[in-house]
Every structure is written in structure tokens, then in C-alpha cells.
Design a protein around this motif. Structure first.
Motif, PDB file in Angstrom:
ATOM      1  N   ASP A 133       0.975  -1.147   0.082  1.00 34.08           N
ATOM      2  CA  ASP A 133       0.137   0.039  -0.105  1.00 34.08           C
ATOM      3  C   ASP A 133       0.902   1.231   0.047  1.00 34.08           C
ATOM      4  N   SER A 134       2.072   0.975  -0.130  1.00 37.26           N
ATOM      5  CA  SER A 134       3.178   2.272   0.079  1.00 37.26           C
ATOM      6  C   SER A 134       3.064   2.961  -1.037  1.00 37.26           C
ATOM      7  N   GLY A 135       2.481   2.727  -1.992  1.00 34.62           N
ATOM      8  CA  GLY A 135       2.579   3.732  -3.211  1.00 34.62           C
ATOM      9  C   GLY A 135       1.299   4.484  -3.609  1.00 34.62           C
ATOM     10  N   ALA A 136       0.671   4.376  -2.549  1.00 37.34           N
ATOM     11  CA  ALA A 136      -0.952   5.173  -2.769  1.00 37.34           C
ATOM     12  C   ALA A 136      -0.725   6.724  -3.167  1.00 37.34           C
ATOM     13  N   GLY A 137       0.160   7.335  -2.635  1.00 36.82           N
ATOM     14  CA  GLY A 137       0.625   8.425  -2.913  1.00 36.82           C
ATOM     15  C   GLY A 137       1.538   8.965  -3.899  1.00 36.82           C
ATOM     16  N   ALA A 138       1.914   8.098  -4.527  1.00 35.68           N
ATOM     17  CA  ALA A 138       3.036   8.040  -5.740  1.00 35.68           C
ATOM     18  C   ALA A 138       2.377   8.685  -7.004  1.00 35.68           C
ATOM     19  N   PRO A 139       3.151   9.201  -7.624  1.00 34.39           N
ATOM     20  CA  PRO A 139       2.282   9.918  -9.182  1.00 34.39           C
ATOM     21  C   PRO A 139       1.442   8.724 -10.026  1.00 34.39           C
ATOM     22  N   LEU A 140       0.673   9.314 -10.604  1.00 39.02           N
ATOM     23  CA  LEU A 140      -0.424   8.444 -11.260  1.00 39.02           C
ATOM     24  C   LEU A 140       0.454   7.171 -12.272  1.00 39.02           C
ATOM     25  N   VAL A 141       1.512   7.915 -12.972  1.00 32.62           N
ATOM     26  CA  VAL A 141       2.135   6.832 -13.913  1.00 32.62           C
ATOM     27  C   VAL A 141       2.953   5.701 -13.051  1.00 32.62           C
ATOM     28  N   VAL A 142       3.229   6.214 -12.018  1.00 32.65           N
ATOM     29  CA  VAL A 142       4.141   5.008 -11.064  1.00 32.65           C
ATOM     30  C   VAL A 142       3.183   4.110 -10.664  1.00 32.65           C
ATOM     31  N   ARG A 143       1.745   4.794 -10.115  1.00 31.11           N
ATOM     32  CA  ARG A 143       0.715   3.944  -9.279  1.00 31.11           C
ATOM     33  C   ARG A 143       0.183   2.643 -10.274  1.00 31.11           C
ATOM     34  N   SER A 152       5.864  -7.868  -8.878  1.00 31.55           N
ATOM     35  CA  SER A 152       6.137  -9.393  -8.660  1.00 31.55           C
ATOM     36  C   SER A 152       7.496  -9.146  -7.992  1.00 31.55           C
ATOM     37  N   VAL A 153       8.337  -8.317  -8.315  1.00 31.13           N
ATOM     38  CA  VAL A 153       9.397  -8.154  -7.794  1.00 31.13           C
ATOM     39  C   VAL A 153       9.343  -7.501  -6.420  1.00 31.13           C
ATOM     40  N   LEU A 154       8.582  -6.430  -6.317  1.00 26.31           N
ATOM     41  CA  LEU A 154       8.554  -5.848  -5.117  1.00 26.31           C
ATOM     42  C   LEU A 154       7.972  -6.780  -4.083  1.00 26.31           C
ATOM     43  N   THR A 155       6.820  -7.657  -4.324  1.00 26.06           N
ATOM     44  CA  THR A 155       6.348  -8.222  -3.589  1.00 26.06           C
ATOM     45  C   THR A 155       7.528  -9.288  -2.866  1.00 26.06           C
ATOM     46  N   ASP A 156       8.249  -9.665  -3.431  1.00 27.62           N
ATOM     47  CA  ASP A 156       9.071 -10.724  -3.128  1.00 27.62           C
ATOM     48  C   ASP A 156      10.200 -10.000  -2.302  1.00 27.62           C
ATOM     49  N   GLY A 195      10.741   4.227   6.141  1.00 28.66           N
ATOM     50  CA  GLY A 195       9.522   4.181   5.331  1.00 28.66           C
ATOM     51  C   GLY A 195       9.970   3.470   4.026  1.00 28.66           C
ATOM     52  N   TYR A 196       8.878   3.533   2.983  1.00 28.96           N
ATOM     53  CA  TYR A 196       8.887   2.848   1.823  1.00 28.96           C
ATOM     54  C   TYR A 196       9.188   3.859   0.567  1.00 28.96           C
ATOM     55  N   SER A 197       9.458   5.232   1.230  1.00 26.33           N
ATOM     56  CA  SER A 197       9.770   6.438  -0.008  1.00 26.33           C
ATOM     57  C   SER A 197      10.378   7.468   0.884  1.00 26.33           C
ATOM     58  N   VAL A 198      10.717   8.442   0.247  1.00 23.30           N
ATOM     59  CA  VAL A 198      11.025   9.785   1.156  1.00 23.30           C
ATOM     60  C   VAL A 198      10.300  10.767   0.888  1.00 23.30           C
ATOM     61  N   PRO A 199       9.523  11.230   1.549  1.00 19.64           N
ATOM     62  CA  PRO A 199       8.424  12.203   1.341  1.00 19.64           C
ATOM     63  C   PRO A 199       9.037  13.682   1.197  1.00 19.64           C
ATOM     64  N   GLY A 200       8.901  14.260   0.034  1.00 19.12           N
ATOM     65  CA  GLY A 200       9.323  15.561  -0.234  1.00 19.12           C
ATOM     66  C   GLY A 200      10.370  15.310  -1.166  1.00 19.12           C
ATOM     67  N   ALA A 201      11.094  14.057  -1.544  1.00 22.47           N
ATOM     68  CA  ALA A 201      12.025  14.124  -2.309  1.00 22.47           C
ATOM     69  C   ALA A 201      11.541  14.516  -3.756  1.00 22.47           C
ATOM     70  N   VAL A 202      12.520  15.105  -4.424  1.00 20.00           N
ATOM     71  CA  VAL A 202      12.227  15.726  -5.733  1.00 20.00           C
ATOM     72  C   VAL A 202      12.864  14.630  -6.846  1.00 20.00           C
ATOM     73  N   GLY A 203      12.119  14.137  -7.601  1.00 24.35           N
ATOM     74  CA  GLY A 203      12.453  13.131  -8.722  1.00 24.35           C
ATOM     75  C   GLY A 203      12.209  11.744  -8.129  1.00 24.35           C
ATOM     76  N   LEU A 204      12.102  10.778  -9.118  1.00 20.25           N
ATOM     77  CA  LEU A 204      11.915   9.249  -8.831  1.00 20.25           C
ATOM     78  C   LEU A 204      13.041   8.531  -9.099  1.00 20.25           C
ATOM     79  N   HIS A 205      14.168   9.199  -9.338  1.00 18.04           N
ATOM     80  CA  HIS A 205      15.356   8.428  -9.916  1.00 18.04           C
ATOM     81  C   HIS A 205      16.560   8.961  -8.915  1.00 18.04           C
ATOM     82  N   VAL A 206      17.688   8.181  -8.669  1.00 17.59           N
ATOM     83  CA  VAL A 206      18.760   8.437  -8.078  1.00 17.59           C
ATOM     84  C   VAL A 206      19.846   7.661  -8.743  1.00 17.59           C
ATOM     85  N   ALA A 230      14.430   4.161   3.227  1.00 18.65           N
ATOM     86  CA  ALA A 230      14.520   4.680   2.218  1.00 18.65           C
ATOM     87  C   ALA A 230      15.368   5.839   1.865  1.00 18.65           C
ATOM     88  N   MET A 231      16.070   5.906   0.779  1.00 19.38           N
ATOM     89  CA  MET A 231      17.051   6.890   0.458  1.00 19.38           C
ATOM     90  C   MET A 231      16.775   7.579  -0.917  1.00 19.38           C
TER      91      MET A 231
END
Length: 234
Positions: A133-143, A152-156, A195-206, A230-231
Motif C-alpha cells: 500500500d506504500s505507493g498510494a501517494g505516488a504519481p499516477l504513472v507510477v501507481r 512481482s519483484v516488489l512483493t518478493d 519507510g518505503y519512500s522519502v517524503p518531499g524528495a524531488v524526482g523518482l530516480h537516483v 528509504a533513501m
């Protein structure tokens, strides 16, 4: 500190990033699996190539390279001997129909071999959004596009993280980066969140180089012992 690196043929742990650290080369032992399921490689579950004879590397100032089966504690025990820590960058490709089991299968072997070899520290890389459920606030294209494709990868990964919660005799840290870019390390400061993401972080890549830098920074730190973090970078 002597470090055994799993998933070393992937780009995050590869020569351009983690293995390329000049101050670490002599203290790294690179554990490869034949056609291993690292990021960008083949999955031993699918290809049936998870095991390989143990061989030694070139020596000198370069990391020592050995081959082993990440699903076999017996195969990993020798590479783990005399090491202080294990860094895992293992990755397995999505399998929507059959599911992914490589993370949980390899974890049992890794932990057993670490105990036998008396290695007390594990730093393992997973991803943002492993909890269902951690992606509920992610951008629509991500969600609605990305997460279903890699669920399947994230579940394992999440199952592996959950299993680690029950490990009390070893020091472990789960590092969750967002999407990985093929860029070298920078000098940017890190952003972290338990947690499972970094609130307020800019961008979805590192940058992969920055992920490698963060993984290594955790080896002698205790802020995230027995936790998942999460980093991102500023």
C-alpha cells in the motif's frame, strides 16, 4: 573492513560504482553467480544456471572474484570466510505469471552462510514501494503503470524484508532506493526516511553511484540497524 559483495555484475555494485572505490578494492570479495539474477542479468531461477564452481580471481589490488550459488549456503560459506560484512545488490527480473522468489530464496542461504562464517553485518538493497500500500501517494504513472509491471519483484522484496524483521542475531540494514540511473556518485547529501519512500524528495530516480555510496556508508553506521531505510539525494 572486508566486504563480500553479492550481485556484483549489476551496475550498482559494478566496477563503475561500488567495486570502483579505490580505498576498498583490496578489501572487497566479489561473489558472482553464473548468469546470476542481478539487475540487468539473467535469473538463475528461470535459466537454471544458479550454481557455478568456486573460482578465485586475479588478486593484486583488484577485488577478489569468486563464483557461487546464491541459493546454497554451502556454496556461499567459503566466500564469506574472514569477511566482516555482506553487501547484497542482487536483483531478479519481474515474473508476473509465476512470481519472483529469488530474494526470499537467496536470503535463507545468505543468512545461514553468514552465521557459519561468523559474519555479523548485512546491508541489502531493495526498492521504494515494496510494501503493497506504500505507493498510494505516488504519481499516477507510477501507481498505475510502473508498480503493476514490477509488483512481482516488489512483493518478493517485501517478503525478504519481513523475514529480516525476525533476525535478531545479525546486524542488518535494508536500503530502499527509488529508480536507478546509470550515473556516477555525486557529493550530494542524502535524504532518508524509515519507510518505503522519502517524503518531499524531488524526482523518482537516483544515481547508482550514490546508492553504492550510501550502501557503503551503512557498514560502520548504526542509525539504521535492524531497520529499512528509504533513501534519495538532495
Amino acid at each position: 573492513m572486508k566486504i563480500a559483495v553479492l550481485g556484483a555484475s549489476g551496475q550498482t555494485a559494478g566496477k563503475e560504482n561500488l567495486q570502483g572505490k579505490e580505498n576498498l578494492k583490496e578489501n572487497l570479495k566479489v561473489v558472482r553467480t553464473q548468469r546470476s539474477g542481478v539487475r540487468g542479468g539473467e535469473d538463475p531461477e528461470v535459466r537454471g544456471q544458479g550454481s557455478a564452481p568456486l573460482t578465485s580471481g586475479s588478486g593484486g589490488e583488484d577485488p577478489e572474484v569468486v563464483q557461487a550459488d546464491v541459493f546454497s549456503a554451502d556454496s556461499l560459506r567459503t566466500p564469506f570466510q574472514d569477511q566482516d560484512a555482506v553487501v547484497s545488490c542482487l536483483g531478479f527480473p519481474p515474473s508476473p505469471w509465476w512470481g519472483v522468489t529469488g530474494y526470499t530464496r537467496s536470503l535463507g542461504a545468505v543468512l545461514s552462510a553468514m552465521r557459519d562464517a561468523r559474519v555479523g553485518r548485512l546491508v541489502a538493497m531493495t526498492s521504494w514501494y515494496t510494501q503493497p500500500d506504500s505507493g498510494a501517494g505516488a504519481p499516477l504513472v507510477v501507481r498505475y503503470v510502473l508498480l503493476p509491471l514490477i509488483r512481482s519483484v516488489l512483493t518478493d522484496m517485501f517478503h525478504m524484508e519481513t523475514a529480516l524483521q525476525g533476525v535478531h542475531d545479525l546486524d542488518w540494514t535494508v536500503v530502499r532506493p527509488p529508480g536507478l540511473q546509470n550515473l556516477p556518485a555525486s557529493e550530494k547529501a542524502f535524504l532518508t526516511h524509515e519507510g518505503y519512500s522519502v517524503p518531499g524528495a524531488v524526482g523518482l530516480h537516483v544515481a547508482r553511484g550514490d546508492v553504492a555510496r550510501f550502501l557503503l556508508s551503512q557498514l560502520d553506521a548504526d542509525a539504521w540497524l535492524k531497520k529499512g531505510v528509504a533513501m534519495h539525494t538532495k
